[in-house]
Design a protein around this motif. Sequence first.
Motif, mmCIF file in Angstrom:
data_model
loop_
_atom_site.group_PDB
_atom_site.id
_atom_site.type_symbol
_atom_site.label_atom_id
_atom_site.label_comp_id
_atom_site.label_asym_id
_atom_site.label_seq_id
_atom_site.Cartn_x
_atom_site.Cartn_y
_atom_site.Cartn_z
ATOM 1 N N ARG A 1 24.392 7.338 71.736
ATOM 2 C CA ARG A 1 25.060 8.620 72.158
ATOM 3 C C ARG A 1 24.112 9.954 71.531
ATOM 4 N NH1 ARG A 1 29.170 5.409 73.311
ATOM 5 N NH2 ARG A 1 30.199 5.704 75.468
ATOM 6 N N ASP A 2 23.363 9.479 70.833
ATOM 7 C CA ASP A 2 22.671 10.453 69.887
ATOM 8 C C ASP A 2 21.856 11.369 70.837
ATOM 9 O OD1 ASP A 2 23.646 9.202 67.477
ATOM 10 O OD2 ASP A 2 21.491 8.147 67.156
ATOM 11 N N ILE A 3 21.929 12.832 70.435
ATOM 12 C CA ILE A 3 21.289 13.768 71.067
ATOM 13 C C ILE A 3 19.995 13.830 70.337
ATOM 14 C CG2 ILE A 3 21.071 15.951 71.817
ATOM 15 C CD1 ILE A 3 24.111 16.093 71.892
ATOM 16 N N LYS A 4 18.866 13.686 70.785
ATOM 17 C CA LYS A 4 17.585 13.501 70.377
ATOM 18 C C LYS A 4 16.616 14.720 70.784
ATOM 19 C CE LYS A 4 17.470 8.220 70.710
ATOM 20 N NZ LYS A 4 16.788 7.498 71.372
ATOM 21 N N ASP A 5 16.390 15.508 69.856
ATOM 22 C CA ASP A 5 15.241 16.712 69.810
ATOM 23 C C ASP A 5 14.076 16.268 70.798
ATOM 24 O OD1 ASP A 5 14.657 19.300 69.030
ATOM 25 O OD2 ASP A 5 12.731 18.286 68.334
ATOM 26 N N ALA A 6 13.474 15.094 70.821
ATOM 27 C CA ALA A 6 12.257 14.734 71.408
ATOM 28 C C ALA A 6 12.725 14.778 72.928
ATOM 29 C CB ALA A 6 11.742 13.311 71.270
ATOM 30 N N ARG A 7 13.904 14.586 73.290
ATOM 31 C CA ARG A 7 14.582 14.705 74.573
ATOM 32 C C ARG A 7 14.800 16.047 75.179
ATOM 33 N NH1 ARG A 7 12.462 10.789 77.154
ATOM 34 N NH2 ARG A 7 14.082 10.235 78.214
ATOM 35 N N ILE A 8 15.459 16.684 74.223
ATOM 36 C CA ILE A 8 15.883 18.120 74.483
ATOM 37 C C ILE A 8 14.799 19.019 74.645
ATOM 38 C CG2 ILE A 8 17.195 20.088 73.612
ATOM 39 C CD1 ILE A 8 18.949 17.974 74.810
ATOM 40 N N ARG A 9 13.702 18.865 73.801
ATOM 41 C CA ARG A 9 12.648 19.962 73.796
ATOM 42 C C ARG A 9 12.012 20.224 75.107
ATOM 43 N NH1 ARG A 9 8.940 17.650 70.683
ATOM 44 N NH2 ARG A 9 10.451 17.580 68.837
ATOM 45 N N PRO A 10 11.613 19.015 75.781
ATOM 46 C CA PRO A 10 10.864 19.334 76.956
ATOM 47 C C PRO A 10 11.847 19.979 78.068
ATOM 48 C CG PRO A 10 10.775 16.873 76.633
ATOM 49 C CD PRO A 10 11.727 17.801 75.414
ATOM 50 N N LEU A 11 13.351 20.074 78.061
ATOM 51 C CA LEU A 11 13.890 20.671 78.927
ATOM 52 C C LEU A 11 13.768 22.157 78.558
ATOM 53 C CD1 LEU A 11 17.388 18.671 78.983
ATOM 54 C CD2 LEU A 11 15.476 18.346 80.667
#
Length: 429
Positions: free
Chosen positions: A329-339
């Motif tokens: 359930r980790d919120i990863k910066d590499a996945r948030i940044r593209p949004l």
Amino acid sequence: MTSIAVIGAGITGITTAYKLIQRGFDVTVFDRQPYAAMETSFANGGQLSASNAEVWNQPSTFLKGIKWMLTKDAPLLVNPKPSWHKLSWMAEFVLAARNYEQNTIATTKLAIAARAHLLDMAEREGFSFDAEKRGILHVYEEKSEFAHAAKVNTLLEKGGLKRVAVGPEEIAAIEPTIRGNFVGGFFTESDFTGDIHKYTSNLAEACRRHGARLTFSADVTRLKSDGEKGVDVFWRKAGAATDATRQHFDAVVVCAGVASRKFAAQLGDRVNVYPVKGYSITVNLTDAESRAGAPMVSLLDDHAKIVTSRLGADRLRIAGTAEFSGENRDIKDARIRPLVEWCRTRFPGVSTSSVIPWAGLRPMMPNMMPKVGQGRRPGVFYNTGHGHLGWTLSAITAEMIAGEVAAAKSRQPRASAQEAKGTLATHGV
């Protein structure tokens, strides 16, 4: 009244509880969180989208998964670390490609049928949920992707959906704030959006008013079937080290998201859900320029696999990506940044100075179809595995499973869940 335990207080569990109450059942809902809609139903993309009913079981998805496996910011990310569950799930996912067309059509029918039920519950109970009935616009910058969308459109039409092709000028007219070099798009006027957390929380309170018991902060440790005698639910207060409390019910409906697989195994069933992580950001529109520069029409950017929903005047929800990494359930910066970057590119007038990131685990079956129906043992039912379309499908699958419970308890012949999907008229749709 017959007593029913509902395991899970997300959108699926709460809509199920409400539909069971309507049929006169005595309902108790269990959830490990202190409130309803605190996990996968907390901050999803917001779309109620029959136009997004295409299942993912097709060769192009398989190839993209392999291509993007080592790209951290790819729209689809498969963690290469093997596990038996992941490998077996993916093998079934590939095999389900043979039913790609019929499952896409069936999902479209379910999504269309769900709309009336969802809106009726909100109207009947008198609550709002930031609904925006402005349609959903799919946009494409690649000719090949637009051509594929046209093929998908024939399946959506077979399911009863009207989705019309639009050109670049029409895209600009429908949503003037978006920027991009689009070759075309598809617009579905009948689709809409809303805040899933507001909806589920309000409906949970309606269930309470109508007599349901909402047992929150309840860690359900075990479900045990006693055959014809019913089902035992063993639970303890979340975080407590005390012995589990045992409560007996005439039946149970498992709506427990990614935990449904574990509970099904305890009850003698195989419900092969896999946790597919999705991410979102909520952009707080804190100034007039951002509010004016944010879209009001809901969007789906096919190439980026990103969706948007306007939630009231002051919030823009942006969601996307699918990640196969188990129950992480980790919120990863590499996945948030593209949004965030996508927002800046598509909507340059929107400030991203105030952004709230989120991640949730979608319970997904290999064939992308929800598991709705009775288990092997008496008194055991399932309404789970909706994947990325839980918000879209929950209202109709809740109606379906409530009908199955009622039929089983009255000893009437019951249609299977698959038959119910093909005969939605029997559910009052």
